[in-house]
Design an enzyme around this catalytic site. Structure first.
Site: not given
Length: 131
Positions: A90, A102
């Site tokens: 998350e 990411y």
């Protein structure tokens, strides 16, 4: 690690939470040392075929040098070696530096958790990728 947490996050993990994290059998924790001091860390759970990135942080003095990328890639490699085939995490919707990292490492948007981050109520994006 708590000093890095305080420098990087509004709601940092406590020392006792780090101790609990490191004692869990599914926890895999990596630390990067630079000039004899902790410069960054990555905490990942490996449960069966899944790896869950719990925390990743680099001290502001060492950011933008590829250390976060290195820690995460090492953690994902070790998770794969332990049998994980998929990773998830998350991230705050407003953490653009983390999102950029990411996405460049192949994570894709899988969902959203409204109001996930306490106490601000900021949403979390759920990202995942195959290992």
């Amino acid at each position: 690690m708590t000093a890095i947490e305080r420098a990087c996050f509004n709601n940092p993990w406590s020392r006792s939470l780090f101790v609990e994290e490191m004692c869990l059998p599914m926890s895999m924790d990596l630390v990067a040392l630079t000039l004899g001091q902790v410069a960054g860390f990555c905490c990942v759970w490996v449960v069966g075929a899944r790896a869950k990135v719990q925390n990743l942080a680099v001290h502001p003095a060492f950011q933008r040098r590829g250390l976060g990328r290195y820690l995460l890639l090492q953690a994902l490699s070790q998770a794969r070696d332990q049998g994980a085939v998929r990773a998830a995490l998350e991230v705050r919707t407003g953490n653009l530096a983390a999102l950029s990292l990411y996405y460049t490492l192949g994570f894709c948007l899988e969902g959203r958790r409204p109001g996930y981050y306490y106490p601000e109520g900021e949403d979390a994006l759920v990202l995942g990728r195959d290992l």
